[in-house]
Design a protein around this motif. Structure first.
Motif, mmCIF file in Angstrom:
data_model
loop_
_atom_site.group_PDB
_atom_site.id
_atom_site.type_symbol
_atom_site.label_atom_id
_atom_site.label_comp_id
_atom_site.label_asym_id
_atom_site.label_seq_id
_atom_site.Cartn_x
_atom_site.Cartn_y
_atom_site.Cartn_z
ATOM 1 N N GLY A 9 28.903 9.759 -8.671
ATOM 2 C CA GLY A 9 27.690 8.980 -8.511
ATOM 3 C C GLY A 9 26.460 9.872 -8.515
ATOM 4 O O GLY A 9 26.553 11.105 -8.553
ATOM 5 N N GLY A 10 25.292 9.250 -8.494
ATOM 6 C CA GLY A 10 24.055 10.014 -8.471
ATOM 7 C C GLY A 10 22.880 9.150 -8.850
ATOM 8 O O GLY A 10 22.974 7.920 -8.871
ATOM 9 N N SER A 11 21.767 9.805 -9.123
ATOM 10 C CA SER A 11 20.536 9.115 -9.512
ATOM 11 C C SER A 11 20.252 9.368 -10.977
ATOM 12 O O SER A 11 20.411 10.500 -11.459
ATOM 13 N N VAL A 12 19.801 8.350 -11.670
ATOM 14 C CA VAL A 12 19.528 8.462 -13.102
ATOM 15 C C VAL A 12 18.403 7.503 -13.460
ATOM 16 O O VAL A 12 18.189 6.487 -12.778
ATOM 17 N N LEU A 18 26.119 7.727 -16.517
ATOM 18 C CA LEU A 18 26.882 8.391 -15.474
ATOM 19 C C LEU A 18 28.361 8.095 -15.714
ATOM 20 O O LEU A 18 28.703 7.055 -16.291
ATOM 21 N N ARG A 19 29.212 9.007 -15.255
ATOM 22 C CA ARG A 19 30.640 8.756 -15.298
ATOM 23 C C ARG A 19 31.215 8.898 -13.899
ATOM 24 O O ARG A 19 31.082 9.957 -13.281
ATOM 25 N N LEU A 20 31.853 7.843 -13.437
ATOM 26 C CA LEU A 20 32.519 7.852 -12.140
ATOM 27 C C LEU A 20 34.003 8.158 -12.335
ATOM 28 O O LEU A 20 34.597 7.737 -13.331
ATOM 29 N N SER A 21 34.566 8.861 -11.372
ATOM 30 C CA SER A 21 35.997 9.163 -11.383
ATOM 31 C C SER A 21 36.635 8.662 -10.106
ATOM 32 O O SER A 21 35.997 8.650 -9.045
ATOM 33 N N CYS A 22 37.903 8.268 -10.215
ATOM 34 C CA CYS A 22 38.662 7.826 -9.049
ATOM 35 C C CYS A 22 40.038 8.472 -9.112
ATOM 36 O O CYS A 22 40.830 8.150 -9.998
ATOM 37 N N ALA A 23 40.282 9.367 -8.193
ATOM 38 C CA ALA A 23 41.578 10.035 -8.118
ATOM 39 C C ALA A 23 42.468 9.269 -7.148
ATOM 40 O O ALA A 23 42.103 9.060 -5.989
ATOM 41 N N ALA A 24 43.624 8.856 -7.651
ATOM 42 C CA ALA A 24 44.541 8.043 -6.847
ATOM 43 C C ALA A 24 45.768 8.845 -6.442
ATOM 44 O O ALA A 24 46.285 9.636 -7.232
#
Length: 124
Positions: A9-12, A18-24
């Motif tokens: 996440g972040g500001s843009v 933006l690219r979000l990642s989710c490690a499961a």
């Protein structure tokens, strides 16, 4: 127990990406349904996108179709959300979710089995 950890996440500025990642971790099935939800201040949490990790089938909310892409890297048990052409109304906390069995394409937060901690996305 299933654990989901988001990042990215972040500001843009509007129009940015933006690219979000989710490690499961802790997922025992060979295929499962993973989704992204978001919640803006003062609003209800809403479904954004979902993917069946085995087949790669996806579904999107109308508000993000054509701009967001959900994908997975099965070898890393990671799900991504690529967000392009971001708008101010995309601002919110984004949550990774593992869906309950049989509720794969539900956009209802009550049909989520496990949540990540969330990552903030701000578009302004």
């Amino acid at each position: 127990d299933v654990q989901l950890v988001e990042s990215g996440g972040g500001s843009v500025q509007p129009g940015g990406s933006l690219r979000l990642s989710c490690a499961a971790s802790g997922l025992t099935d060979s295929s499962y349904c993973m989704g992204w939800f978001r919640q803006a201040p003062g609003k209800e949490r809403e479904g954004v996108a979902v993917i069946i990790t085995g087949s790669g089938s996806t579904s999107y909310a109308d508000s993000v179709k054509g701009r967001f892409t959900i994908s997975r890297d099965g070898g890393k048990n990671t799900v991504y959300l690529q967000m392009n052409s971001l708008k101010p109304e995309d601002t919110g906390m984004y949550y990774c979710a593992a869906m309950k069995q049989g509720y794969c394409f539900s956009a209802n937060p009550r049909d989520v089995a496990s949540w990540g901690q969330g990552t903030q996305v701000t578009v302004s």
